[in-house]
Scaffold this motif. Structure first.
Motif, PDB file in Angstrom:
ATOM      1  N   GLY A 199       0.804  -1.216   0.000  1.00  0.00           N
ATOM      2  CA  GLY A 199       0.000   0.000   0.000  1.00  0.00           C
ATOM      3  C   GLY A 199       0.840   1.270   0.000  1.00  0.00           C
ATOM      4  O   GLY A 199       0.573   2.198   0.753  1.00  0.00           O
ATOM      5  N   THR A 200       1.839   1.308  -0.857  1.00  0.00           N
ATOM      6  CA  THR A 200       2.742   2.455  -0.948  1.00  0.00           C
ATOM      7  C   THR A 200       2.309   3.388  -2.079  1.00  0.00           C
ATOM      8  O   THR A 200       2.091   2.927  -3.206  1.00  0.00           O
ATOM      9  N   PRO A 201       2.188   4.682  -1.824  1.00  0.00           N
ATOM     10  CA  PRO A 201       1.739   5.627  -2.872  1.00  0.00           C
ATOM     11  C   PRO A 201       2.855   5.960  -3.861  1.00  0.00           C
ATOM     12  O   PRO A 201       3.417   7.058  -3.834  1.00  0.00           O
ATOM     13  N   HIS A 202       3.166   5.016  -4.734  1.00  0.00           N
ATOM     14  CA  HIS A 202       4.295   5.203  -5.655  1.00  0.00           C
ATOM     15  C   HIS A 202       4.083   6.394  -6.583  1.00  0.00           C
ATOM     16  O   HIS A 202       5.056   7.058  -6.972  1.00  0.00           O
ATOM     17  N   ALA A 203       2.844   6.662  -6.954  1.00  0.00           N
ATOM     18  CA  ALA A 203       2.552   7.798  -7.822  1.00  0.00           C
ATOM     19  C   ALA A 203       1.909   8.950  -7.062  1.00  0.00           C
ATOM     20  O   ALA A 203       1.458   9.912  -7.676  1.00  0.00           O
ATOM     21  N   GLY A 204       1.848   8.857  -5.739  1.00  0.00           N
ATOM     22  CA  GLY A 204       1.264   9.917  -4.925  1.00  0.00           C
ATOM     23  C   GLY A 204      -0.214   9.684  -4.650  1.00  0.00           C
ATOM     24  O   GLY A 204      -0.908   9.094  -5.467  1.00  0.00           O
ATOM     25  N   THR A 205      -0.667  10.154  -3.508  1.00  0.00           N
ATOM     26  CA  THR A 205      -2.075  10.008  -3.136  1.00  0.00           C
ATOM     27  C   THR A 205      -2.666  11.364  -2.791  1.00  0.00           C
ATOM     28  O   THR A 205      -1.984  12.224  -2.214  1.00  0.00           O
ATOM     29  N   ARG A 206      -3.957  11.528  -3.114  1.00  0.00           N
ATOM     30  CA  ARG A 206      -4.634  12.806  -2.870  1.00  0.00           C
ATOM     31  C   ARG A 206      -5.517  12.770  -1.632  1.00  0.00           C
ATOM     32  O   ARG A 206      -6.268  13.707  -1.381  1.00  0.00           O
ATOM     33  N   VAL A 207      -5.460  11.691  -0.850  1.00  0.00           N
ATOM     34  CA  VAL A 207      -6.358  11.533   0.277  1.00  0.00           C
ATOM     35  C   VAL A 207      -6.055  12.557   1.379  1.00  0.00           C
ATOM     36  O   VAL A 207      -4.904  12.986   1.539  1.00  0.00           O
ATOM     37  N   VAL A 208      -7.067  12.986   2.108  1.00  0.00           N
ATOM     38  CA  VAL A 208      -6.973  13.910   3.259  1.00  0.00           C
ATOM     39  C   VAL A 208      -6.162  15.162   2.895  1.00  0.00           C
ATOM     40  O   VAL A 208      -5.027  15.342   3.346  1.00  0.00           O
ATOM     41  N   PRO A 209      -6.731  16.046   2.099  1.00  0.00           N
ATOM     42  CA  PRO A 209      -6.002  17.276   1.724  1.00  0.00           C
ATOM     43  C   PRO A 209      -5.557  18.125   2.913  1.00  0.00           C
ATOM     44  O   PRO A 209      -4.538  18.811   2.829  1.00  0.00           O
ATOM     45  N   LEU A 210      -6.297  18.065   4.026  1.00  0.00           N
ATOM     46  CA  LEU A 210      -5.936  18.888   5.181  1.00  0.00           C
ATOM     47  C   LEU A 210      -4.607  18.459   5.801  1.00  0.00           C
ATOM     48  O   LEU A 210      -4.008  19.227   6.556  1.00  0.00           O
ATOM     49  N   ALA A 211      -4.145  17.245   5.491  1.00  0.00           N
ATOM     50  CA  ALA A 211      -2.880  16.771   6.048  1.00  0.00           C
ATOM     51  C   ALA A 211      -1.674  17.407   5.376  1.00  0.00           C
ATOM     52  O   ALA A 211      -0.531  17.131   5.760  1.00  0.00           O
ATOM     53  N   ASN A 212      -1.882  18.267   4.380  1.00  0.00           N
ATOM     54  CA  ASN A 212      -0.761  18.899   3.678  1.00  0.00           C
ATOM     55  C   ASN A 212       0.095  19.780   4.574  1.00  0.00           C
ATOM     56  O   ASN A 212       1.171  20.215   4.176  1.00  0.00           O
ATOM     57  N   ALA A 213      -0.381  20.053   5.781  1.00  0.00           N
ATOM     58  CA  ALA A 213       0.426  20.851   6.701  1.00  0.00           C
ATOM     59  C   ALA A 213       1.720  20.142   7.062  1.00  0.00           C
ATOM     60  O   ALA A 213       2.709  20.789   7.411  1.00  0.00           O
ATOM     61  N   HIS A 214       1.741  18.816   6.966  1.00  0.00           N
ATOM     62  CA  HIS A 214       2.953  18.064   7.286  1.00  0.00           C
ATOM     63  C   HIS A 214       3.830  17.962   6.034  1.00  0.00           C
ATOM     64  O   HIS A 214       3.364  17.542   4.979  1.00  0.00           O
ATOM     65  N   PRO A 215       5.118  18.321   6.125  1.00  0.00           N
ATOM     66  CA  PRO A 215       5.984  18.308   4.926  1.00  0.00           C
ATOM     67  C   PRO A 215       6.073  16.953   4.261  1.00  0.00           C
ATOM     68  O   PRO A 215       6.114  16.872   3.027  1.00  0.00           O
ATOM     69  N   ILE A 216       6.112  15.876   5.044  1.00  0.00           N
ATOM     70  CA  ILE A 216       6.290  14.561   4.426  1.00  0.00           C
ATOM     71  C   ILE A 216       5.017  14.120   3.705  1.00  0.00           C
ATOM     72  O   ILE A 216       5.073  13.346   2.745  1.00  0.00           O
ATOM     73  N   VAL A 217       3.855  14.623   4.135  1.00  0.00           N
ATOM     74  CA  VAL A 217       2.613  14.350   3.408  1.00  0.00           C
ATOM     75  C   VAL A 217       2.644  15.049   2.060  1.00  0.00           C
ATOM     76  O   VAL A 217       2.231  14.485   1.037  1.00  0.00           O
ATOM     77  N   ARG A 218       3.157  16.269   2.040  1.00  0.00           N
ATOM     78  CA  ARG A 218       3.262  16.980   0.755  1.00  0.00           C
ATOM     79  C   ARG A 218       4.185  16.240  -0.203  1.00  0.00           C
ATOM     80  O   ARG A 218       3.995  16.287  -1.424  1.00  0.00           O
ATOM     81  N   GLN A 219       5.191  15.546   0.330  1.00  0.00           N
ATOM     82  CA  GLN A 219       6.079  14.777  -0.534  1.00  0.00           C
ATOM     83  C   GLN A 219       5.406  13.536  -1.100  1.00  0.00           C
ATOM     84  O   GLN A 219       5.893  12.961  -2.074  1.00  0.00           O
TER      85      GLN A 219
END
Length: 323
Positions: A199-219
């Motif tokens: 379950g690794t987001p190899h191409a990126g995931t758009r789930v939970v947009p509010l979590a973008n505050a965390h730098p590693i989520v943005r990555q």
């Protein structure tokens, strides 16, 4: 069931959830949808069971989480007693046969710890894997690149301690992305034989947009600088990749983002049906698939080649149905 044109906007979603759903050659009557109610009922039951399993796993994991906060203790080699070389001393005990296979490194996901691998670790040990390391990285980690460098240092220490030239890695969610960065961008393909991602987001995931505050989520978002680095050429990569992805993984948006597709990598994508994101490192059927992946010999076709199609793009292997 009477189907009107008001339902047509929902058909793309239904066809995505039900890949075998036929097309719509004509609107009058829509005879192709006659069996849709039963299929939706089956899908609903699968979703209910998967959701219940996810809730149970989450509850159990909350209880186990404190046990995995600290880094696990490394085995200390025994110190021979003084005078052990004396001819009068008792003979040394018989040595057990060396464990087969390479050491296995388990790497958890975002805001998690090594306790998530309790059942998988037990399964691997019961089937002959005795060199198993569960690594923790800090929940305050803000950069995948930094975490990958730390992983590389851990692997060097494991190689020195065990005497093994290479290791296998199993990474859940973000852990798989960290391990992949180490392999592709930091020369880790010299050290990693097989990388299994769950379950690794190899191409990126758009789930939970509010979590973008965390730098590693943005990555982990599609198009991030880190993910763009991973799309760059990796000629001659020596690591074999096996990616398990679930058709009910609500953390992956879209679902196929957990499939790895790169022209230079030797990849096998395995679809898992009937369970969600949290169940991937826990379910016994997935554990069996992981063991089979780790026991598979290295492909003779060389790095960057798909052993089935002859190309480097990831192939879709036979899936696991666990519900």
């Amino acid at each position: 069931m009477k189907v009107t044109t008001a339902a047509l906007p929902l058909l793309p979603l239904v066809q995505r959830l039900l890949p075998g759903l036929p097309g719509l050659p004509g609107l009058p009557g829509l005879p192709e949808l006659a069996g849709l109610p039963g299929r939706l009922t089956g899908l609903s039951m699968t979703l209910v069971k998967a959701s219940a399993l996810e809730a149970a796993i989450l509850a159990g994991h909350v209880l186990l989480y404190p046990s995995g906060i600290i880094q696990e203790r490394r085995p200390v080699p025994p110190v021979p007693p003084i005078g052990s070389g004396d001819s009068c001393s008792s003979p040394p005990p018989p040595r057990l046969p060396a464990p087969t296979g390479h050491p296995v490194v388990l790497l958890h996901g975002f805001i998690d710890n090594r306790s998530v691998f309790l059942l998988l670790r037990r399964s691997l040990a019961q089937h002959g894997r005795h060199e198993i390391e569960s690594l923790n990285y800090s929940p305050l980690t803000c950069d995948i690149r930094t975490a990958a460098e730390l992983l590389g240092r851990h692997i060097e220490e494991i190689r020195e301690r065990t005497g093994s030239d290479r290791v296998d890695i199993v990474g859940h969610s973000l852990g798989g992305l960290i391990a992949r960065y180490y392999v592709q961008r930091l020369g880790g393909d010299l050290r990693v034989r097989t990388l299994v991602t769950l379950g690794t987001p190899h191409a990126g995931t758009r789930v939970v947009p509010l979590a973008n505050a965390h730098p590693i989520v943005r990555q982990m978002r599609p198009g991030s600088a880190v993910l763009e680095e991973l799309t760059q050429p990796s000629p001659g990569c020596r690591t074999r990749f096996v990616s398990f992805w679930s058709d009910l993984d609500r953390v992956m948006d879209p679902l196929e983002t957990a499939c790895l597709d790169h022209p230079d990598l030797c990849v096998e994508n395995v679809r898992v049906s009937g369970i969600g994101h949290l169940a991937l490192p826990v379910h016994p059927a997935v554990a069996t698939g992981i063991r089979q992946a780790l026991d598979t010999a290295e492909p003779e076709t060389g790095a960057g080649t798909d052993t089935e199609t002859g190309t480097g793009t990831g192939k879709r292997a036979g899936g696991l149905t666990v519900a």
